[in-house]
Motif scaffolding. Structure first.
Motif, PDB file in Angstrom:
ATOM      1  N   ASP A 207      -1.134  18.485  -0.694  1.00  0.00           N
ATOM      2  CA  ASP A 207      -0.926  19.753   0.084  1.00  0.00           C
ATOM      3  C   ASP A 207      -2.501  19.999   0.644  1.00  0.00           C
ATOM      4  N   ALA A 208      -2.384  20.445   1.742  1.00  0.00           N
ATOM      5  CA  ALA A 208      -3.630  20.752   2.395  1.00  0.00           C
ATOM      6  C   ALA A 208      -3.553  22.360   3.074  1.00  0.00           C
ATOM      7  N   SER A 209      -2.485  22.881   2.805  1.00  0.00           N
ATOM      8  CA  SER A 209      -2.091  24.382   3.513  1.00  0.00           C
ATOM      9  C   SER A 209      -3.291  25.237   2.968  1.00  0.00           C
ATOM     10  N   GLY A 210      -3.532  26.057   4.084  1.00  0.00           N
ATOM     11  CA  GLY A 210      -4.561  27.028   3.712  1.00  0.00           C
ATOM     12  C   GLY A 210      -6.255  26.432   3.866  1.00  0.00           C
ATOM     13  N   GLY A 211      -6.068  24.900   4.128  1.00  0.00           N
ATOM     14  CA  GLY A 211      -7.215  24.359   4.293  1.00  0.00           C
ATOM     15  C   GLY A 211      -7.521  23.774   5.512  1.00  0.00           C
ATOM     16  N   ILE A 212      -8.541  22.910   5.802  1.00  0.00           N
ATOM     17  CA  ILE A 212      -9.028  22.109   7.090  1.00  0.00           C
ATOM     18  C   ILE A 212      -8.621  20.655   6.636  1.00  0.00           C
ATOM     19  N   VAL A 213      -8.244  20.035   7.691  1.00  0.00           N
ATOM     20  CA  VAL A 213      -7.766  18.637   7.567  1.00  0.00           C
ATOM     21  C   VAL A 213      -8.848  17.893   8.662  1.00  0.00           C
TER      22      VAL A 213
ATOM     23  N   ASN B 178      -9.080  14.399  23.472  1.00  0.00           N
ATOM     24  CA  ASN B 178      -8.705  15.925  24.011  1.00  0.00           C
ATOM     25  C   ASN B 178      -9.097  17.267  22.974  1.00  0.00           C
ATOM     26  N   ARG B 179      -9.964  16.977  21.997  1.00  0.00           N
ATOM     27  CA  ARG B 179     -10.533  17.849  21.024  1.00  0.00           C
ATOM     28  C   ARG B 179      -9.459  19.107  20.569  1.00  0.00           C
ATOM     29  N   ARG B 180      -8.076  18.125  20.033  1.00  0.00           N
ATOM     30  CA  ARG B 180      -7.025  19.168  19.640  1.00  0.00           C
ATOM     31  C   ARG B 180      -7.467  19.485  18.323  1.00  0.00           C
ATOM     32  N   ILE B 181      -7.201  20.812  18.176  1.00  0.00           N
ATOM     33  CA  ILE B 181      -7.253  21.529  16.748  1.00  0.00           C
ATOM     34  C   ILE B 181      -5.931  21.957  16.463  1.00  0.00           C
ATOM     35  N   LEU B 182      -5.123  21.657  15.383  1.00  0.00           N
ATOM     36  CA  LEU B 182      -3.766  21.836  15.157  1.00  0.00           C
ATOM     37  C   LEU B 182      -3.341  22.475  14.198  1.00  0.00           C
ATOM     38  N   GLU B 183      -2.984  23.956  14.338  1.00  0.00           N
ATOM     39  CA  GLU B 183      -2.423  24.620  13.109  1.00  0.00           C
ATOM     40  C   GLU B 183      -1.186  24.249  12.629  1.00  0.00           C
ATOM     41  N   ASP B 184      -0.998  24.267  11.388  1.00  0.00           N
ATOM     42  CA  ASP B 184       0.021  24.044  10.512  1.00  0.00           C
ATOM     43  C   ASP B 184       0.680  22.680  10.809  1.00  0.00           C
ATOM     44  N   HIS B 185      -0.153  21.539  10.999  1.00  0.00           N
ATOM     45  CA  HIS B 185       0.141  20.165  11.194  1.00  0.00           C
ATOM     46  C   HIS B 185       0.320  19.364   9.999  1.00  0.00           C
ATOM     47  N   SER B 186       0.704  18.481  10.076  1.00  0.00           N
ATOM     48  CA  SER B 186       0.650  17.200   8.731  1.00  0.00           C
ATOM     49  C   SER B 186       0.200  16.004   9.328  1.00  0.00           C
ATOM     50  N   VAL B 187      -0.329  15.108   8.449  1.00  0.00           N
ATOM     51  CA  VAL B 187      -0.844  13.719   8.846  1.00  0.00           C
ATOM     52  C   VAL B 187       0.052  12.776   7.972  1.00  0.00           C
TER      53      VAL B 187
ATOM     54  N   MET C 228       0.782  -1.136   0.093  1.00  0.00           N
ATOM     55  CA  MET C 228       0.009   0.099   0.107  1.00  0.00           C
ATOM     56  C   MET C 228       0.915   1.124  -0.054  1.00  0.00           C
ATOM     57  N   THR C 229       0.350   2.239  -0.466  1.00  0.00           N
ATOM     58  CA  THR C 229       1.176   3.431  -0.511  1.00  0.00           C
ATOM     59  C   THR C 229       0.978   4.237   0.531  1.00  0.00           C
ATOM     60  N   SER C 230       1.925   5.069   0.806  1.00  0.00           N
ATOM     61  CA  SER C 230       1.909   6.024   1.901  1.00  0.00           C
ATOM     62  C   SER C 230       1.585   7.538   1.502  1.00  0.00           C
ATOM     63  N   ILE C 231       0.928   8.368   2.176  1.00  0.00           N
ATOM     64  CA  ILE C 231       0.383   9.594   1.732  1.00  0.00           C
ATOM     65  C   ILE C 231       0.735  10.727   2.741  1.00  0.00           C
ATOM     66  N   LEU C 232       1.359  11.825   2.530  1.00  0.00           N
ATOM     67  CA  LEU C 232       1.804  12.722   3.492  1.00  0.00           C
ATOM     68  C   LEU C 232       0.566  14.024   3.259  1.00  0.00           C
ATOM     69  N   VAL C 233      -0.274  14.370   4.184  1.00  0.00           N
ATOM     70  CA  VAL C 233      -1.066  15.323   3.905  1.00  0.00           C
ATOM     71  C   VAL C 233      -0.530  16.709   4.537  1.00  0.00           C
ATOM     72  N   LYS C 234      -0.060  17.394   3.832  1.00  0.00           N
ATOM     73  CA  LYS C 234       0.869  18.532   4.327  1.00  0.00           C
ATOM     74  C   LYS C 234       0.307  19.822   4.779  1.00  0.00           C
ATOM     75  N   GLY C 235       0.374  20.293   5.962  1.00  0.00           N
ATOM     76  CA  GLY C 235      -0.110  21.582   6.061  1.00  0.00           C
ATOM     77  C   GLY C 235      -1.396  21.628   6.517  1.00  0.00           C
ATOM     78  N   GLY C 236      -2.054  22.701   6.980  1.00  0.00           N
ATOM     79  CA  GLY C 236      -3.520  23.007   7.104  1.00  0.00           C
ATOM     80  C   GLY C 236      -3.790  22.995   8.498  1.00  0.00           C
TER      81      GLY C 236
END
Ligand SMILES: [Zn+2]
Length: 455
Positions: free
Chosen positions: A53-59, A17-26, A1-9
């Motif tokens: 690229d998820a920068s400027g967006g919501i993940v 813990n209801r974490r909402i994380l700015e400029d994070h990646s998954v 299976m492939t790996s994906i880096l969802v970058k930014g956002g």
């Protein structure tokens, strides 16, 4: 299976813990979330086959629709020539039951395909569907499962058993669920998983409820039933059994933590106590309730009772963001209490609570390392105010719509990228659905309303 880096956002995790994380990646690998961290750390430490690229967006986690009827999408825009119904029972008799009667296996497949496509394109990655078609029972769940797998999102699928015409019809409906559950037990590759569904307490006997309960327990599958959607449901049970609906469902042995009650509009405090005590959950369908003029489910009171409430569309408007907005607004309007329900609670209903309803909260509903990698990237077209960790939930509830969902990942696989679906031919899916809908509308021109109820 492939790996994906969802970058930014901004990552709205929906974790405990209801974490909402700015400029994070998954990082997604082998279908699971492998890492969540600051973009600078993640890009330094992880190499992936694909970078999104998820920068400027919501993940955020993919939305979970707790109650739908995919075939309902075939009625979008339909102008039916019927005598105007005066209550919900007549809506069933004059609209939905004639529709059910006229559905074919091909309609089931075509509507499931286009329904899944619409859900995917508006950010829903898991749904619970119940199909009702007394003339298309045996094998229909295979058709729906085929559509689910072609589109690639997840679906709990059920045939909605009812004894509107005969007891035999009810038995066949339940057996279709059992047949499908047995099939899935043998072959777990499908994204469609079993659910047992009963139409409503006023179209099923105690015997059918009990046999459904037994089979669902045997297969370890959840059960769903429309409950107190219209007043007729409540009246039926009081007149025939001398009990309110929830009392009957409790006494007959149905209720438990694996039961999802759709609607629960006409419920009192005692009914809510019964639900809470049993551990049963509720699927709230605010837009459908408005459409059918049945009233409003007392969701704030349900939440105070500790009942888990998810959000559904009931086969009406499939965009989960619109349904969230409706849930956010309707309880304020009805209660005249500006604190009736808050935006984060509504977001929970459409994500982690939806997973909880179907016993899937350890796998779905939030972005947490180890969970199944279902996520969406949302980028509103127009952003009039700053998008930050303290404003993102407000944006999602008050300003965002399904068409703002740009990219969808399910099980670590990209199903939609920059709004282009990667799994099915969108034009072909729509052609099939439109042909089915046109045929159905034509057949509906000549039908007589159904008036039979179980007596
Ligand atoms: Zn429904």
């Amino acid at each position: 299976m492939t790996s994906i880096l969802v970058k930014g956002g901004i990552v709205v995790t929906m974790d405990p813990n209801r974490r909402i994380l700015e400029d994070h990646s998954v990082v997604v690998e082998d279908g699971k979330f492998r890492a969540i961290g600051k973009t600078s750390d993640i890009t330094r430490d992880w190499k992936a086959d694909e970078v999104v690229d998820a920068s400027g967006g919501i993940v955020m986690p993919g939305l979970i629709c707790s109650h739908t009827h995919l075939y309902g999408i075939l009625l979008q825009g339909a102008k039916l020539d019927i005598h105007p119904p005066s209550d919900f029972t007549q809506i069933l008799q004059r609209v939905w039951w004639p529709v059910d009667e006229n559905l074919t296996f091909e309609d089931a497949y075509a509507s499931a395909l286009v329904g899944c496509l619409e859900l995917l394109k508006t950010g829903t990655t898991t749904f619970a569907d119940t199909y009702s078609g007394p003339n298309s029972i045996e094998g229909v769940l295979d058709k729906i499962a085929k559509a689910v797998d072609e589109v690639g999102i997840r679906g709990l699928v059920a045939f909605e058993a009812a004894e509107r015409h005969s007891k035999e019809e009810g038995g066949r409906g339940v057996q279709e669920n059992a047949r499908f559950a047995a099939r899935v037990k043998e072959d777990r590759r499908s994204k469609a998983t079993p659910l047992f569904s009963l139409h409503a307490s006023f179209t099923v006997t105690d015997e059918l409820i009990q046999s459904t309960r037994r089979l669902a327990s045997n297969y370890g599958a959840p059960v769903t039933i429309h409950t107190c959607e219209g007043l007729g449901d409540l009246q039926h049970n009081i007149e025939r059994y001398g009990k309110r609906t929830l009392e009957r469902l409790r006494d007959v042995g149905l209720l438990g933590p694996d039961v999802v009650l759709a609607h629960c509009v006409h419920v009192n405090d005692n009914d809510l106590d019964i639900i809470a005590k049993s551990g049963a959950k509720v699927a709230h369908n605010p837009m459908s309730n408005m459409l059918n003029a049945v009233g409003t489910a007392p969701v704030p009171s349900m939440l105070r009772h500790g009942i888990s409430v998810g959000l559904g569309n009931d086969g009406y408007i499939f965009d989960g963001f619109e349904n969230m907005r409706a849930a956010f607004l309707i309880h304020r309007a009805v209660s005249r209490d500006p604190n009736a329900i808050d935006a984060y609670t509504v977001l929970e209903m459409a994500t982690i609570r939806g997973a909880e309803l179907y016993g899937l909260a350890n796998q779905l509903g939030s972005i947490e390392v180890g969970k199944k990698a279902d996520l969406i990237i949302v980028k509103p077209d127009v952003l009039p105010t700053p998008l930050r960790s303290d404003s993102v939930v407000g944006h999602l509830i008050n300003g965002t719509e399904g068409r703002d969902v740009r990219t969808v990942i399910v099980d670590g696989r990209i199903l939609m990228k920059d709004r282009a679906v990667t799994t099915v031919d969108e034009a072909e899916v729509q052609r099939k659905a439109q042909a089915s809908a046109a045929g159905l509308w034509e057949r509906l021109r000549t039908v007589k309303p159904q008036v039979d109820l179980v007596t």
